[in-house]
Scaffold this active site. Structure first.
Site, mmCIF file in Angstrom:
data_model
loop_
_atom_site.group_PDB
_atom_site.id
_atom_site.type_symbol
_atom_site.label_atom_id
_atom_site.label_comp_id
_atom_site.label_asym_id
_atom_site.label_seq_id
_atom_site.Cartn_x
_atom_site.Cartn_y
_atom_site.Cartn_z
ATOM 1 N N LEU A 20 3.522 -3.756 6.486
ATOM 2 C CA LEU A 20 4.746 -4.504 6.186
ATOM 3 C C LEU A 20 4.438 -5.769 5.376
ATOM 4 O O LEU A 20 5.331 -6.297 4.724
ATOM 5 C CB LEU A 20 5.494 -4.841 7.477
ATOM 6 C CG LEU A 20 6.143 -3.627 8.173
ATOM 7 C CD1 LEU A 20 6.648 -3.994 9.563
ATOM 8 C CD2 LEU A 20 7.288 -3.060 7.323
ATOM 9 N N HIS A 48 -5.609 -0.994 12.716
ATOM 10 C CA HIS A 48 -5.015 -1.733 11.602
ATOM 11 C C HIS A 48 -4.454 -3.080 12.084
ATOM 12 O O HIS A 48 -4.693 -4.120 11.458
ATOM 13 C CB HIS A 48 -3.914 -0.854 10.972
ATOM 14 C CG HIS A 48 -3.115 -1.501 9.903
ATOM 15 N ND1 HIS A 48 -3.085 -1.028 8.605
ATOM 16 C CD2 HIS A 48 -2.289 -2.582 9.909
ATOM 17 C CE1 HIS A 48 -2.294 -1.802 7.877
ATOM 18 N NE2 HIS A 48 -1.788 -2.746 8.651
ATOM 19 N N GLU A 49 -3.728 -3.050 13.215
ATOM 20 C CA GLU A 49 -3.121 -4.286 13.727
ATOM 21 C C GLU A 49 -4.164 -5.225 14.312
ATOM 22 O O GLU A 49 -4.043 -6.441 14.187
ATOM 23 C CB GLU A 49 -2.035 -3.964 14.766
ATOM 24 C CG GLU A 49 -0.889 -3.087 14.274
ATOM 25 C CD GLU A 49 -0.265 -3.543 12.961
ATOM 26 O OE1 GLU A 49 -0.316 -4.751 12.653
ATOM 27 O OE2 GLU A 49 0.265 -2.693 12.222
HETATM 28 C C1 QAP Z 1 0.177 0.128 9.997
HETATM 29 O O1 QAP Z 1 2.219 -0.368 8.938
HETATM 30 C C2 QAP Z 1 -0.040 1.571 9.655
HETATM 31 O O2 QAP Z 1 5.069 -0.470 2.328
HETATM 32 C C3 QAP Z 1 1.618 -0.262 10.197
HETATM 33 O O3 QAP Z 1 7.701 -0.143 2.040
HETATM 34 C C4 QAP Z 1 0.650 2.194 8.634
HETATM 35 O O4 QAP Z 1 4.223 0.074 9.744
HETATM 36 C C5 QAP Z 1 -0.949 2.297 10.347
HETATM 37 C C6 QAP Z 1 5.997 0.025 5.818
HETATM 38 C C7 QAP Z 1 0.429 3.522 8.319
HETATM 39 C C8 QAP Z 1 -1.158 3.631 10.039
HETATM 40 C C9 QAP Z 1 -0.470 4.248 9.046
HETATM 41 C C10 QAP Z 1 5.244 -0.208 4.688
HETATM 42 C C11 QAP Z 1 7.355 0.193 5.668
HETATM 43 C C12 QAP Z 1 5.408 0.065 7.152
HETATM 44 C C13 QAP Z 1 5.824 -0.251 3.431
HETATM 45 C C14 QAP Z 1 3.558 -0.128 8.772
HETATM 46 C C15 QAP Z 1 7.179 -0.084 3.294
HETATM 47 C C16 QAP Z 1 7.952 0.141 4.420
HETATM 48 C C17 QAP Z 1 4.091 -0.157 7.417
HETATM 49 CO CO CO Z 2 -0.491 -4.394 8.453
#
Ligand code: QAP
Ligand code: CO
Length: 166
Positions: A93, A134-135
């Site tokens: 995000l 990731h977090e």
């Molecule tokens: C981490 O990230 C994650 O670019 C959390 O336009 C993500 O929730 C771990 C998001 C994927 C594993 C796989 C990103 C929403 C959300 C964007 C997210 C967007 C809308 C990212």
């Molecule tokens: Co992130």
């Protein structure tokens, strides 16, 4: 509850090392529910306190289809990770509009405190494992783009700097 403002890469505040939570009090509970609301508002599967400019070791994830199973991790610690690694396409995000492949240990065991201040452990694989790793990186000032080539990272940085100037 409130939707908080999310810092966008390359904001240097995303590089801050988050501090351990001493006591899981009302303030931490409010922070956790605001993180959950902010994650859902952005259609995310994970969010860390770092991303909303609160430098405490708190993160939330919800990898359920129905988006009704939020998990809160306070002071998370990796107990165990597999030697085996897996590639996933990750987004963030704080890096809107970009998804790139990142390789990480495929399974982990994590210890943390829950919202009641009680210790728990989870074993995670697949997307849950990726999301927690990731977090947790965010709490140490790390962002998934750090794992990409310099060229890719610079391109993302330039585009996001242009967008946020508008
Ligand atoms: C981490 O990230 C994650 O670019 C959390 O336009 C993500 O929730 C771990 C998001 C994927 C594993 C796989 C990103 C929403 C959300 C964007 C997210 C967007 C809308 C990212
Ligand atoms: Co992130």
């Amino acid at each position: 509850m409130s939707v908080l403002k999310i810092l966008i890469f390359p904001d240097q505040r995303l590089r801050t090392l988050a501090k351990e939570v001493d006591v899981v009090d009302e303030e931490i509970k409010i922070l956790s529910s605001d993180l959950i609301e902010t994650m859902y508002d952005g259609d995310g599967i994970g969010l860390s306190a770092t991303q909303v400019n609160v430098h405490k070791r708190v993160l939330v994830v919800d990898v359920s289809e129905e988006k009704n199973s939020p998990m809160v991790f306070i002071n998370p610690e990796i107990e165990f990770l597999t030697k085996e690694e897996k590639i996933y396409s990750e987004g963030c995000l704080s890096v809107p509009g970009f998804f790139e492949e990142v390789k990480r240990p495929s399974e982990i065991k994590v210890k943390a405190l829950d919202i009641e201040g009680k210790e728990f452990t989870v074993e995670a694989k697949d997307i849950l494992s990726v999301a927690i790793q990731h977090e947790m990186d965010h709490l140490d000032g790390k962002i998934f783009v750090d794992f990409l080539s310099n060229l890719k990272r610079q391109r993302i940085k330039k585009k996001l700097m242009k967008v946020s100037k508008k």
